[in-house]
Write a protein that holds these residues in place. Structure first.
Motif, PDB file in Angstrom:
ATOM      1  N   VAL A 357     -10.592   5.941 -50.897  1.00 11.71           N
ATOM      2  CA  VAL A 357      -9.731   5.827 -50.256  1.00 11.71           C
ATOM      3  C   VAL A 357      -9.532   7.058 -49.886  1.00 11.71           C
ATOM      4  O   VAL A 357      -8.840   7.710 -50.769  1.00 11.71           O
ATOM      5  CB  VAL A 357      -8.412   5.447 -50.433  1.00 11.71           C
ATOM      6  N   GLN A 358      -9.213   7.819 -48.832  1.00 16.01           N
ATOM      7  CA  GLN A 358      -8.739   9.366 -47.938  1.00 16.01           C
ATOM      8  C   GLN A 358      -7.585   9.492 -47.477  1.00 16.01           C
ATOM      9  O   GLN A 358      -7.703   8.542 -46.778  1.00 16.01           O
ATOM     10  CB  GLN A 358      -9.975   9.860 -48.265  1.00 16.01           C
ATOM     11  N   LEU A 359      -6.145   9.543 -47.838  1.00 13.35           N
ATOM     12  CA  LEU A 359      -4.717   9.267 -47.466  1.00 13.35           C
ATOM     13  C   LEU A 359      -4.904  10.651 -46.446  1.00 13.35           C
ATOM     14  O   LEU A 359      -4.580  11.431 -47.423  1.00 13.35           O
ATOM     15  CB  LEU A 359      -4.202   8.819 -48.116  1.00 13.35           C
ATOM     16  N   ARG A 360      -4.342  10.262 -45.663  1.00 13.52           N
ATOM     17  CA  ARG A 360      -4.139  11.615 -44.347  1.00 13.52           C
ATOM     18  C   ARG A 360      -2.741  11.065 -44.402  1.00 13.52           C
ATOM     19  O   ARG A 360      -2.379   9.955 -43.682  1.00 13.52           O
ATOM     20  CB  ARG A 360      -4.513  11.945 -43.355  1.00 13.52           C
ATOM     21  N   LEU A 361      -1.892  11.947 -44.806  1.00  5.58           N
ATOM     22  CA  LEU A 361      -0.038  10.999 -44.809  1.00  5.58           C
ATOM     23  C   LEU A 361       0.674  12.629 -44.223  1.00  5.58           C
ATOM     24  O   LEU A 361       0.827  13.689 -44.547  1.00  5.58           O
ATOM     25  CB  LEU A 361       0.420  11.323 -45.977  1.00  5.58           C
ATOM     26  N   GLN A 362       1.249  12.271 -42.439  1.00  5.90           N
ATOM     27  CA  GLN A 362       1.829  13.459 -41.822  1.00  5.90           C
ATOM     28  C   GLN A 362       3.301  12.882 -42.768  1.00  5.90           C
ATOM     29  O   GLN A 362       3.879  11.883 -42.911  1.00  5.90           O
ATOM     30  CB  GLN A 362       1.772  12.624 -40.482  1.00  5.90           C
ATOM     31  N   GLU A 363       4.452  14.239 -42.444  1.00  7.07           N
ATOM     32  CA  GLU A 363       5.904  13.752 -42.429  1.00  7.07           C
ATOM     33  C   GLU A 363       6.131  13.428 -41.304  1.00  7.07           C
ATOM     34  O   GLU A 363       7.175  12.345 -41.544  1.00  7.07           O
ATOM     35  CB  GLU A 363       6.099  15.357 -42.425  1.00  7.07           C
ATOM     36  N   GLU A 364       5.499  13.522 -39.886  1.00  8.84           N
ATOM     37  CA  GLU A 364       6.333  12.638 -38.869  1.00  8.84           C
ATOM     38  C   GLU A 364       4.920  12.011 -37.765  1.00  8.84           C
ATOM     39  O   GLU A 364       4.246  11.975 -38.043  1.00  8.84           O
ATOM     40  CB  GLU A 364       6.794  13.748 -37.619  1.00  8.84           C
ATOM     41  N   GLY A 365       5.669  10.514 -37.675  1.00  7.56           N
ATOM     42  CA  GLY A 365       5.455   9.634 -37.147  1.00  7.56           C
ATOM     43  C   GLY A 365       5.089   8.343 -36.766  1.00  7.56           C
ATOM     44  O   GLY A 365       5.405   8.244 -38.025  1.00  7.56           O
ATOM     45  N   GLU A 366       5.715   7.602 -36.058  1.00  5.23           N
ATOM     46  CA  GLU A 366       6.430   5.984 -36.030  1.00  5.23           C
ATOM     47  C   GLU A 366       5.439   5.251 -36.075  1.00  5.23           C
ATOM     48  O   GLU A 366       4.249   6.073 -36.277  1.00  5.23           O
ATOM     49  CB  GLU A 366       7.542   6.073 -35.013  1.00  5.23           C
ATOM     50  N   HIS A 367       5.663   4.657 -35.854  1.00  5.67           N
ATOM     51  CA  HIS A 367       4.508   3.287 -36.298  1.00  5.67           C
ATOM     52  C   HIS A 367       2.916   3.241 -35.618  1.00  5.67           C
ATOM     53  O   HIS A 367       3.896   3.613 -34.155  1.00  5.67           O
ATOM     54  CB  HIS A 367       4.805   2.156 -36.498  1.00  5.67           C
ATOM     55  N   VAL A 368       2.425   3.349 -35.473  1.00  4.69           N
ATOM     56  CA  VAL A 368       0.947   3.637 -34.956  1.00  4.69           C
ATOM     57  C   VAL A 368       1.062   4.974 -33.750  1.00  4.69           C
ATOM     58  O   VAL A 368       0.331   4.502 -32.616  1.00  4.69           O
ATOM     59  CB  VAL A 368       0.378   2.552 -34.042  1.00  4.69           C
ATOM     60  N   LEU A 370       0.548   8.003 -34.754  1.00  7.09           N
ATOM     61  CA  LEU A 370       0.530   9.291 -35.314  1.00  7.09           C
ATOM     62  C   LEU A 370      -0.603  10.557 -34.319  1.00  7.09           C
ATOM     63  O   LEU A 370      -0.166  11.529 -34.215  1.00  7.09           O
ATOM     64  CB  LEU A 370      -0.505   9.024 -36.403  1.00  7.09           C
ATOM     65  N   TRP A 371      -1.223   9.920 -33.509  1.00  3.98           N
ATOM     66  CA  TRP A 371      -1.928  10.736 -32.376  1.00  3.98           C
ATOM     67  C   TRP A 371      -0.714  11.586 -31.910  1.00  3.98           C
ATOM     68  O   TRP A 371      -1.304  12.580 -31.356  1.00  3.98           O
ATOM     69  CB  TRP A 371      -2.949   9.932 -31.592  1.00  3.98           C
ATOM     70  N   ASN A 372      -0.238  10.552 -31.067  1.00 10.83           N
ATOM     71  CA  ASN A 372       0.737  11.469 -30.355  1.00 10.83           C
ATOM     72  C   ASN A 372       1.574  12.938 -30.759  1.00 10.83           C
ATOM     73  O   ASN A 372       2.387  13.941 -30.134  1.00 10.83           O
ATOM     74  CB  ASN A 372       1.881  10.266 -29.855  1.00 10.83           C
ATOM     75  N   VAL A 373       1.954  12.577 -31.872  1.00 13.09           N
ATOM     76  CA  VAL A 373       2.573  13.901 -32.928  1.00 13.09           C
ATOM     77  C   VAL A 373       1.827  14.931 -32.537  1.00 13.09           C
ATOM     78  O   VAL A 373       2.350  16.297 -32.091  1.00 13.09           O
ATOM     79  CB  VAL A 373       3.307  13.084 -34.211  1.00 13.09           C
ATOM     80  N   ASP A 374       0.834  14.873 -32.841  1.00 13.58           N
ATOM     81  CA  ASP A 374      -0.374  16.122 -33.257  1.00 13.58           C
ATOM     82  C   ASP A 374      -1.484  15.853 -33.186  1.00 13.58           C
ATOM     83  O   ASP A 374      -2.256  15.531 -33.885  1.00 13.58           O
ATOM     84  CB  ASP A 374      -0.001  16.701 -34.069  1.00 13.58           C
ATOM     85  N   SER A 375      -1.796  15.377 -31.691  1.00 16.98           N
ATOM     86  CA  SER A 375      -4.101  14.857 -31.663  1.00 16.98           C
ATOM     87  C   SER A 375      -4.606  15.721 -32.221  1.00 16.98           C
ATOM     88  O   SER A 375      -5.871  14.933 -33.580  1.00 16.98           O
ATOM     89  CB  SER A 375      -3.906  14.959 -30.530  1.00 16.98           C
ATOM     90  N   GLU A 376      -4.559  17.257 -32.398  1.00 16.55           N
ATOM     91  CA  GLU A 376      -5.590  17.495 -32.768  1.00 16.55           C
ATOM     92  C   GLU A 376      -6.317  17.376 -34.177  1.00 16.55           C
ATOM     93  O   GLU A 376      -7.225  16.713 -34.814  1.00 16.55           O
ATOM     94  CB  GLU A 376      -5.622  19.095 -32.419  1.00 16.55           C
ATOM     95  N   PRO A 377      -5.292  17.841 -35.270  1.00 18.70           N
ATOM     96  CA  PRO A 377      -5.731  17.545 -37.089  1.00 18.70           C
ATOM     97  C   PRO A 377      -6.316  15.996 -37.023  1.00 18.70           C
ATOM     98  O   PRO A 377      -7.117  15.746 -37.363  1.00 18.70           O
ATOM     99  CB  PRO A 377      -4.107  17.892 -37.579  1.00 18.70           C
ATOM    100  N   TRP A 378      -5.198  15.046 -35.977  1.00 21.36           N
ATOM    101  CA  TRP A 378      -5.538  13.203 -36.145  1.00 21.36           C
ATOM    102  C   TRP A 378      -7.532  13.500 -36.237  1.00 21.36           C
ATOM    103  O   TRP A 378      -8.056  12.694 -36.443  1.00 21.36           O
ATOM    104  CB  TRP A 378      -4.604  12.559 -35.263  1.00 21.36           C
TER     105      TRP A 378
END
Length: 397
Positions: A357-368, A370-378
């Motif tokens: 399991v690889q966990l990519r954990l963001q500081e910001e982003g509401e439920h589903v 996360l792409w909307n906060v910063d789509s490029e790294p996602w």
């Protein structure tokens, strides 16, 4: 679960909490009544409310701005705004100003409907309203499930890798459009994408009792979608699940009929531990843990009817249970800012299986969202993970 259900969850949990608050006075009967209310909310599809109102609009040269009031209006990032009971759809840029309870965003595009002062709607993470907007060749198909035919979109990459497919599974109360944010990075990796509807969706059969199976029943529709991919030439399938679609994907990968052809999982804001999740939702309204546990037991035993005829096996829906059965790599996108499905359960799964399991954990982003906060790294991490998945040794390509 998914964004469209958030307001409805708050309404129902609040109702259950009100009953729970009186349980001390009315005893066991009151506690059971509260438990029943909370249990039904977990499995009954409901339309979400429209908690945001357009308070003001302004045109400046070639740009248009909107002032919003209401829940989630100030979320960081860019979003869909679905208004007039979903008849309208606009795309909004990041927050430009927040003052006096009002939030200013630029209107980047109105796709349908007429956005006017007084319009009511909700902020959502969808962004794309149809698969054709992604720029790939799309087929509208149906696939057979145990309950009847369900609609799906078949999205072809420009350069397909032979026999590599993915199945995209949306969350509770959402629609297939929710998953379109995940299609492009997989298509760039040469993967053919099957975006599905499942039981209780428009375009799909009703589930058992017309209710959800919180990922267990829905996993059999995921299995059916995998079977459709195999019939069309797939040799290996990646599952991409959002929220409760993540639950369904985990169940399918660990105990499903076609688990042997699954090469990996990508999960966005997944619901990994439903007992902990329902207790958390109840706690937001100060309902005692015991009330949530009553609701869970009622669903488990089938006393409150859910989407599984014999009851919902909550013991299967824990990080520890999934960890014991996982055999393929998993990428999890989760956020410390998720106030609907907290990230702790995803962290437990990652800690239990660091080998897979690889966990990519963001500081910001509401439920589903996360792409909307910063789509490029996602998208970059998603594409890299999809490209890195090894071919199962027992499958040809």
């Amino acid at each position: 679960m998914a964004e469209a259900e958030k307001s409805a969850w708050r309404e129902w949990w609040g109702r259950g909490a009100a009953i729970a608050g009186g349980a001390a006075a009315i005893g066991v009967a009151g506690a059971v009544a509260a438990g029943v209310t909370l249990a039904r909310k977990a499995v009954v599809p409901r339309d979400a409310s429209m908690p945001i109102i357009v308070d003001q609009m302004k045109q400046s040269e070639s740009r248009q701005y909107v002032w919003l009031l209401g829940q989630d209006a100030d979320l960081p990032g860019r979003y869909s705004f679905r208004f007039d009971n979903d008849a309208g759809h606009a795309r909004l840029g990041p927050v430009l100003e927040a003052r006096g309870g009002r939030v200013v965003r630029e209107v980047l595009q109105v796709d349908r409907g007429s956005l006017t002062v007084g319009a009511r709607g909700r902020i959502g993470g969808w962004w794309f309203t149809s698969p054709e907007e992604l720029g790939f060749r799309v087929e509208h198909i149906t696939y057979p499930t145990e309950l009847g035919d369900a609609d799906a979109w078949l999205i072809h990459p420009r350069r397909a890798k032979k026999k590599r497919w993915a199945v995209h599974v949306h969350g509770r109360g959402a629609l297939p459009e929710e998953t379109l944010r995940g299609v492009a990075p997989l298509a760039r990796a040469g993967i053919t994408n099957l975006v599905i509807s499942y039981r209780n969706d428009p375009g799909a059969p009703a589930g058992e009792n017309g209710r959800y199976g919180i990922g267990i029943a829905e996993s059999r529709d995921v299995d059916a979608a995998i079977a459709e991919a195999l019939r069309r030439g797939a040799a290996r399938v990646t599952l991409f699940g959002w929220s409760m679609g993540g639950t369904a994907s985990l169940v399918s990968a660990t105990s499903g009929e076609h688990s042997g052809v699954i090469d990996g999982l990508i999960l966005e804001s997944p619901a990994v531990d439903w007992t902990t999740l329902l207790r958390y939702q109840a706690s937001l309204f100060y309902a005692p843990k015991a009330i949530a546990d009553i609701g869970i037991r009622l669903l488990d035993a089938g006393v409150v009817r859910g989407g599984e005829p014999e009851g919902i096996a909550f013991a299967k829906l824990t990080p520890e249970s999934f960890a014991r059965q996982l055999t393929v790599p998993v990428l999890i996108h989760a956020s410390k800012g998720d106030t609907f499905v907290p990230c702790e359960s995803a962290q437990r799964l990652a800690a239990a299986r660091p080998d897979l399991v690889q966990l990519r954990l963001q500081e910001e982003g509401e439920h589903v969202k996360l792409w909307n906060v910063d789509s490029e790294p996602w998208e970059r991490v998603t594409e890299q993970f999809a490209r890195s998945l090894p071919r199962p040794p027992w499958r040809g390509e």
